[in-house]
Design a protein around this motif. Sequence first.
Motif, PDB file in Angstrom:
ATOM      1  N   GLY A   7       0.803  -1.227  -0.026  1.00  9.29           N
ATOM      2  CA  GLY A   7      -0.026  -0.042   0.023  1.00  9.29           C
ATOM      3  C   GLY A   7       0.808   1.196   0.030  1.00  9.29           C
ATOM      4  O   GLY A   7       1.774   1.216  -0.681  1.00  9.29           O
ATOM      5  N   THR A   8       0.290   2.439   0.799  1.00  8.27           N
ATOM      6  CA  THR A   8       1.315   3.448   0.787  1.00  8.27           C
ATOM      7  C   THR A   8       1.484   3.481   2.510  1.00  8.27           C
ATOM      8  O   THR A   8       0.938   2.854   3.230  1.00  8.27           O
ATOM      9  N   VAL A   9       1.884   4.714   3.031  1.00  6.14           N
ATOM     10  CA  VAL A   9       2.327   5.144   4.103  1.00  6.14           C
ATOM     11  C   VAL A   9       0.981   5.376   4.774  1.00  6.14           C
ATOM     12  O   VAL A   9       0.835   5.146   5.925  1.00  6.14           O
ATOM     13  N   HIS A  10      -0.261   5.613   3.833  1.00  5.82           N
ATOM     14  CA  HIS A  10      -1.422   6.268   4.486  1.00  5.82           C
ATOM     15  C   HIS A  10      -2.247   4.910   5.144  1.00  5.82           C
ATOM     16  O   HIS A  10      -2.513   4.125   4.150  1.00  5.82           O
ATOM     17  N   MET A  24      -5.896 -11.967  -0.653  1.00  6.45           N
ATOM     18  CA  MET A  24      -4.996 -11.260  -0.919  1.00  6.45           C
ATOM     19  C   MET A  24      -4.144 -10.841   0.563  1.00  6.45           C
ATOM     20  O   MET A  24      -4.765 -10.971   1.632  1.00  6.45           O
ATOM     21  N   ILE A  25      -3.034 -10.479   0.241  1.00  8.38           N
ATOM     22  CA  ILE A  25      -1.942 -10.009   1.371  1.00  8.38           C
ATOM     23  C   ILE A  25      -1.766  -8.475   0.903  1.00  8.38           C
ATOM     24  O   ILE A  25      -1.263  -8.308  -0.065  1.00  8.38           O
ATOM     25  N   ALA A  26      -1.835  -7.640   2.067  1.00  6.21           N
ATOM     26  CA  ALA A  26      -1.313  -6.314   1.836  1.00  6.21           C
ATOM     27  C   ALA A  26      -0.882  -5.798   3.184  1.00  6.21           C
ATOM     28  O   ALA A  26      -1.144  -6.239   4.010  1.00  6.21           O
ATOM     29  N   GLY A  27      -0.104  -4.572   3.070  1.00  2.00           N
ATOM     30  CA  GLY A  27       0.199  -3.648   4.311  1.00  2.00           C
ATOM     31  C   GLY A  27       0.439  -2.341   3.853  1.00  2.00           C
ATOM     32  O   GLY A  27       0.894  -2.076   2.857  1.00  2.00           O
ATOM     33  N   LYS A  28       0.421  -1.680   5.143  1.00  8.63           N
ATOM     34  CA  LYS A  28       0.952  -0.090   5.078  1.00  8.63           C
ATOM     35  C   LYS A  28       2.325   0.017   5.081  1.00  8.63           C
ATOM     36  O   LYS A  28       2.991  -0.667   5.829  1.00  8.63           O
ATOM     37  N   VAL A  29       2.833   0.966   4.216  1.00  9.98           N
ATOM     38  CA  VAL A  29       4.210   1.094   4.142  1.00  9.98           C
ATOM     39  C   VAL A  29       4.671   1.581   5.510  1.00  9.98           C
ATOM     40  O   VAL A  29       3.886   2.633   5.897  1.00  9.98           O
ATOM     41  N   LEU A  30       5.862   1.603   5.830  1.00  9.14           N
ATOM     42  CA  LEU A  30       6.312   1.991   6.848  1.00  9.14           C
ATOM     43  C   LEU A  30       7.839   2.833   6.689  1.00  9.14           C
ATOM     44  O   LEU A  30       8.262   2.139   5.988  1.00  9.14           O
ATOM     45  N   MET A  31       7.749   4.176   6.747  1.00  7.03           N
ATOM     46  CA  MET A  31       8.921   4.757   6.128  1.00  7.03           C
ATOM     47  C   MET A  31       9.102   6.124   7.079  1.00  7.03           C
ATOM     48  O   MET A  31       8.120   7.120   7.082  1.00  7.03           O
ATOM     49  N   ASP A  32       9.969   6.054   8.095  1.00  9.92           N
ATOM     50  CA  ASP A  32      10.271   7.513   8.723  1.00  9.92           C
ATOM     51  C   ASP A  32      11.428   8.182   8.355  1.00  9.92           C
ATOM     52  O   ASP A  32      11.776   9.259   9.373  1.00  9.92           O
ATOM     53  N   ARG A  33      12.309   8.043   7.306  1.00 14.94           N
ATOM     54  CA  ARG A  33      13.184   8.610   7.059  1.00 14.94           C
ATOM     55  C   ARG A  33      13.616   8.598   5.473  1.00 14.94           C
ATOM     56  O   ARG A  33      13.143   7.780   4.765  1.00 14.94           O
ATOM     57  N   ASN A  34      14.449   9.505   4.843  1.00 19.82           N
ATOM     58  CA  ASN A  34      14.946   9.427   3.670  1.00 19.82           C
ATOM     59  C   ASN A  34      13.627   9.319   2.554  1.00 19.82           C
ATOM     60  O   ASN A  34      13.963   8.675   1.753  1.00 19.82           O
ATOM     61  N   ALA A  35      12.558  10.188   2.978  1.00 20.66           N
ATOM     62  CA  ALA A  35      11.557  10.410   2.111  1.00 20.66           C
ATOM     63  C   ALA A  35      11.076  11.711   2.198  1.00 20.66           C
ATOM     64  O   ALA A  35      11.178  12.334   2.983  1.00 20.66           O
ATOM     65  N   PRO A  36       9.970  12.102   1.338  1.00 18.13           N
ATOM     66  CA  PRO A  36       9.461  13.276   1.626  1.00 18.13           C
ATOM     67  C   PRO A  36       8.734  13.370   2.721  1.00 18.13           C
ATOM     68  O   PRO A  36       8.235  12.177   3.265  1.00 18.13           O
ATOM     69  N   ASP A  37       8.624  14.764   3.590  1.00 17.64           N
ATOM     70  CA  ASP A  37       7.830  14.605   4.826  1.00 17.64           C
ATOM     71  C   ASP A  37       6.523  14.323   4.728  1.00 17.64           C
ATOM     72  O   ASP A  37       5.976  13.673   5.497  1.00 17.64           O
ATOM     73  N   TYR A  38       5.722  14.465   3.495  1.00 17.57           N
ATOM     74  CA  TYR A  38       4.459  14.095   2.998  1.00 17.57           C
ATOM     75  C   TYR A  38       4.109  12.737   3.098  1.00 17.57           C
ATOM     76  O   TYR A  38       3.029  12.201   3.127  1.00 17.57           O
ATOM     77  N   LEU A  39       5.357  11.865   3.173  1.00 17.21           N
ATOM     78  CA  LEU A  39       5.295  10.244   3.184  1.00 17.21           C
ATOM     79  C   LEU A  39       5.567   9.629   4.222  1.00 17.21           C
ATOM     80  O   LEU A  39       5.868   8.537   4.264  1.00 17.21           O
ATOM     81  N   ALA A  49       0.386  -7.815   6.002  1.00 20.86           N
ATOM     82  CA  ALA A  49       1.825  -7.973   5.655  1.00 20.86           C
ATOM     83  C   ALA A  49       2.246  -6.722   6.377  1.00 20.86           C
ATOM     84  O   ALA A  49       2.214  -5.709   5.885  1.00 20.86           O
ATOM     85  N   VAL A  50       3.331  -6.906   7.349  1.00 25.84           N
ATOM     86  CA  VAL A  50       4.035  -5.659   7.975  1.00 25.84           C
ATOM     87  C   VAL A  50       4.927  -5.322   7.064  1.00 25.84           C
ATOM     88  O   VAL A  50       5.757  -5.980   6.284  1.00 25.84           O
ATOM     89  N   THR A  51       5.132  -3.939   6.521  1.00 23.26           N
ATOM     90  CA  THR A  51       5.673  -3.603   5.177  1.00 23.26           C
ATOM     91  C   THR A  51       6.530  -2.377   5.468  1.00 23.26           C
ATOM     92  O   THR A  51       6.343  -1.206   4.940  1.00 23.26           O
ATOM     93  N   PRO A  52       7.744  -2.440   5.737  1.00 19.83           N
ATOM     94  CA  PRO A  52       8.811  -1.540   5.791  1.00 19.83           C
ATOM     95  C   PRO A  52       9.156  -1.269   4.290  1.00 19.83           C
ATOM     96  O   PRO A  52       9.438  -2.342   3.837  1.00 19.83           O
ATOM     97  N   ARG A  53       9.326  -0.136   3.777  1.00 20.68           N
ATOM     98  CA  ARG A  53       9.564   0.025   2.390  1.00 20.68           C
ATOM     99  C   ARG A  53      10.663  -0.835   2.097  1.00 20.68           C
ATOM    100  O   ARG A  53      10.811  -1.621   1.195  1.00 20.68           O
ATOM    101  N   PHE A  54      11.970  -0.234   2.480  1.00 24.14           N
ATOM    102  CA  PHE A  54      13.263  -0.797   2.669  1.00 24.14           C
ATOM    103  C   PHE A  54      14.107  -0.101   3.548  1.00 24.14           C
ATOM    104  O   PHE A  54      13.725   0.840   4.217  1.00 24.14           O
ATOM    105  N   ALA A  55      15.215  -1.078   3.616  1.00 22.31           N
ATOM    106  CA  ALA A  55      15.876  -0.570   4.981  1.00 22.31           C
ATOM    107  C   ALA A  55      16.557   1.007   5.145  1.00 22.31           C
ATOM    108  O   ALA A  55      16.186   1.655   5.965  1.00 22.31           O
TER     109      ALA A  55
END
Length: 445
Positions: free
Chosen positions: A138-141, A159-174, A201-207
């Motif tokens: 999904g997205t961070v939303h 189906m399997i899906a999850g919210k993106v987890l992303m707390d740095r190195n991305a635009p503030d709005y995401l 699915a727990v979904t960190p975008r990438f490290a």
Amino acid sequence: MASQKIAYRSAIVHSVADPKDVGLDDSYQYFEDGVLVVENGHIVDIGSADDVLARQPKHITVKVFKDKIITSGFIDTHIHYPQTGMIASYGEQLLDWLENYTFPEELRFKNPIYAHQVATLFLDELASNGTTTALVFGTVHKESVNVFFEEAEKRNLRMIAGKVLMDRNAPDYLTDTPQSGYEESKELIERWHNKGRLHYAVTPRFAPTSTNEQLATVGQLLKEYPDVFMHTHLSENKKEIEWVLDLFPERESYLDVYDHYGLLHKRSVFAHGIHLSDCECQRLADTDSSIAFCPTSNLFLGSGLFNLPKMEKFNINVGMGTDVGAGTSFSLLQTMSEAYKIMQLQQEKLHPVKSLFLATLGGAKALHLDDKIGNLAIGKEADFVVLDLHATQLMRFRMKQTTNLEEKLFVLMSLGDDRTVSQTYIYGKKAYDIHGETPKAQIAM
């Protein structure tokens, strides 16, 4: 009311094992004139037409497909539904592509109305390409995942899906925070995981886009909910790997970052895995983690060539992924075609029976759902696809030159696309018909 028992008569082929384990001849079943019997959403009989019809009631409803072949529904082990609107975006490799195309598009999913429109189109596209199960970003939303699951639930999809987890190195709005990401993921798990045919699915975008603190919360969620999935990216691009090692100098490798926080387990699926060391491969095997092989996006972004024989050497479960929107097609038939070319570039062969395995039962094994889906064995859920051997004039002509099943499968995988999918069935009910009996979504401009 009791569900009606229905028989589907056609050529039938499905995988029963990995060819590397049992050999090609014992890895699939093929019935030139076969019958598949479905009742209450499950497969209750399969075999040659004469044998099956002799076992079934004389007045059973039989649907006959001419010049078609039935196989198990395709399983996409890595795809981004929010990237549907940016598929075929020109001219970048991974990191610039994320910055210039992906992040601006994903901002739009803050609006649940837009998210719902795209989710509807996305699931229509999967059905029209014969894909019945997918592991989906999904997205961070939080709402982007809620609306996706709501639409998937209406269609009774596994189906399997999850919210993106992303707390740095991305635009503030995401970006989220370790705490907000944890709390929202927990809320989504408790609402959707194992509801009907749905999984979370727990979904960190990438490290690179998660801090140490956020990766720690991912590990915490996996401990609290041990049967959820974990879905992220791994070793897709060489610059990405260098970036990871700069951000986590205390870790030995890209995979070790995830491993340190407890992110490797039997339901962990890592997309790509192109540039892996032997030590990383061994660790994936030891933890029963899986890899999603995404050939079209690997070629499109210039990321590299996936080494399938190496994964087989380490007995790592591998499924096939389209990786839309870096992938350029929702079709797993086209994805199989690109996978063949990637093997050719490494002086390796990819047999069409192995390709079928990767796109069906192999994907189910990678997701540890092979007790429910992945082939047409009796007792499995009745997710299947009817493929048209004569979908185009060229295919009709080419099929006349074939002399055995393997040649037919290879033509399907080389020339096939969404035009090849005649019908798609979900849990025993028709979900798509190429003749237009299923509506398509309308996206607001």
